[in-house]
Design an enzyme around this catalytic site. Sequence first.
Site, mmCIF file in Angstrom:
data_model
loop_
_atom_site.group_PDB
_atom_site.id
_atom_site.type_symbol
_atom_site.label_atom_id
_atom_site.label_comp_id
_atom_site.label_asym_id
_atom_site.label_seq_id
_atom_site.Cartn_x
_atom_site.Cartn_y
_atom_site.Cartn_z
ATOM 1 N N ARG A 208 57.232 19.813 30.645
ATOM 2 C CA ARG A 208 55.770 19.692 30.704
ATOM 3 C C ARG A 208 55.296 19.339 32.125
ATOM 4 N NH1 ARG A 208 53.319 15.441 28.857
ATOM 5 N NH2 ARG A 208 54.987 14.898 27.407
ATOM 6 N N TYR B 115 33.079 35.027 30.277
ATOM 7 C CA TYR B 115 34.000 35.361 29.188
ATOM 8 C C TYR B 115 33.643 34.480 27.981
ATOM 9 C CZ TYR B 115 38.185 35.244 26.365
ATOM 10 O OH TYR B 115 39.041 35.291 25.298
ATOM 11 N N ASP C 195 36.697 32.480 38.283
ATOM 12 C CA ASP C 195 37.665 33.200 37.457
ATOM 13 C C ASP C 195 37.853 34.589 38.071
ATOM 14 O OD1 ASP C 195 38.889 34.783 35.475
ATOM 15 O OD2 ASP C 195 38.093 33.529 33.859
ATOM 16 N N LYS D 279 46.355 39.248 31.642
ATOM 17 C CA LYS D 279 45.735 40.542 31.955
ATOM 18 C C LYS D 279 46.498 41.221 33.105
ATOM 19 C CE LYS D 279 42.704 39.361 28.837
ATOM 20 N NZ LYS D 279 42.770 37.923 28.788
HETATM 21 N N1 PLP Z 1 38.928 34.731 31.648
HETATM 22 C C1 PLP Z 1 38.608 36.016 31.471
HETATM 23 C C2 PLP Z 1 37.709 36.699 32.478
HETATM 24 C C3 PLP Z 1 39.080 36.720 30.361
HETATM 25 O O1 PLP Z 1 38.741 38.017 30.207
HETATM 26 C C4 PLP Z 1 39.905 36.045 29.424
HETATM 27 C C5 PLP Z 1 40.418 36.738 28.235
HETATM 28 O O2 PLP Z 1 40.066 37.856 27.940
HETATM 29 C C6 PLP Z 1 40.201 34.701 29.646
HETATM 30 C C7 PLP Z 1 39.707 34.069 30.774
HETATM 31 C C8 PLP Z 1 41.053 33.929 28.693
HETATM 32 O O3 PLP Z 1 42.412 34.239 28.879
HETATM 33 P P1 PLP Z 1 43.528 34.082 27.768
HETATM 34 O O4 PLP Z 1 43.223 35.045 26.661
HETATM 35 O O5 PLP Z 1 44.808 34.343 28.507
HETATM 36 O O6 PLP Z 1 43.441 32.670 27.270
#
Ligand code: PLP
Length: 396
Positions: free
Chosen positions: A61, A114, A186, A210
């Site tokens: 961890r 998101y 992000d 992604k």
């Molecule tokens: N940030 C963005 C722009 C996303 O498109 C996503 C998921 O689609 C996330 C964060 C969240 O990621 P995760 O599904 O790996 O938790």
Amino acid sequence: MSDYHHGLRPESRIVHPPVEEVAGSRPLGVPLHQGHVFAFPDSEALADAFTGPDGAFHYLRFGNPTVRSLERAVADLEGGSGALAAASGMGAITTVLRALLRSGDHVIAQRSLYGGTFATFADLAARWGVDVSHVSGDDPEEVRAALRPTTRLLYLETVSNPTARVPELPALIGAAREAGVLSVVDNTFTPLLHRPIEHGADIVIHSATKYLGGHSDVMAGLAVFADAELHHRVWHHAVEQGATLDPFAAWLTLRGMQTLGLRIRRHNESALDLAGRLAAHPAIAAVHHPGLPGHPDHERARRLLPDGQGGVFAVDLAGGREAARTFVGAVRLASLAPSLGGVHTLVLHPASTSHRQLSDDELTAAGIGPGTVRIAVGIEHPEDIWADLEQALAGL
Ligand code: PLP
């Protein structure tokens, strides 16, 4: 990392993540250390290991060699001083938010976030009393007007989902910085295409699920820090929160990332090519791709994302909701699936799936119509993707 290595371009450096020597030679692939616990010669040495993200490995961890290789590789990719890996993109986001916010704090966030992030802010507001003001992302004056003495964070995304709006990131970050407010960006949609830390961001988030992983077979998240002190602060909370990344997931992500440069180029080229062809198709009422001249952020995208605007865009079908639902069910090479950034082309009808909890007014504010379809372009041959989209459109 040597000076020579530092002189390479990011897409070359990522093919050569930091790897320790083993008995006099250096493995080219990062070894997988799956063990969760490490032994020490004495208690003093073990006590030292607990102090920070660079300490000796002792318990998973707190850190692991394979996970640390990933953290270093993504920190290097983003030009940060360090990174922490989490079990998902949301794991990274919630770790950062919980580490930096407390009751009574105020956050300024882009409106078109998101869905999981948007919901987390709503939850923080309802249960923790963290007040959130939303801004469009077009104008730094909006950020200045929203600032309060209690404002702690500005939270942005490089490209919005699904209509690919591009906020005025450097100016927004600049407005936050003037007021001593931290910026979190992000960058999930645009690795290699945008480096927010170079524009003043303090923390960069990736859902490595992604593009970084890239093969639809791993879930992971990263938070990259411009500053080592901030990294240490958030790391202490990460250890408590426990959304730790598994070493095998880190290993898969590292393996996927070595082809990031090739994949991103293909995603960019194919998406722009397909967007242009779709714009001329009679079944399509509008195409939302910032690389096309008609997109509201076209000029800004050319300035902020000159090497490509990514692989995700949206189209509005002339036949509305029914046509959109028929279309996403009729594709054959592409799949109807709720992700993006992998090698496979995926389609999605946001109004009935990812954004179904939004009211009609909220959908309109997010630029999503009943006939909007998101297309996350994969790395298949673009002519095969086009043939598939065309046959699915022909059936409407
Ligand atoms: N940030 C963005 C722009 C996303 O498109 C996503 C998921 O689609 C996330 C964060 C969240 O990621 P995760 O599904 O790996 O938790």
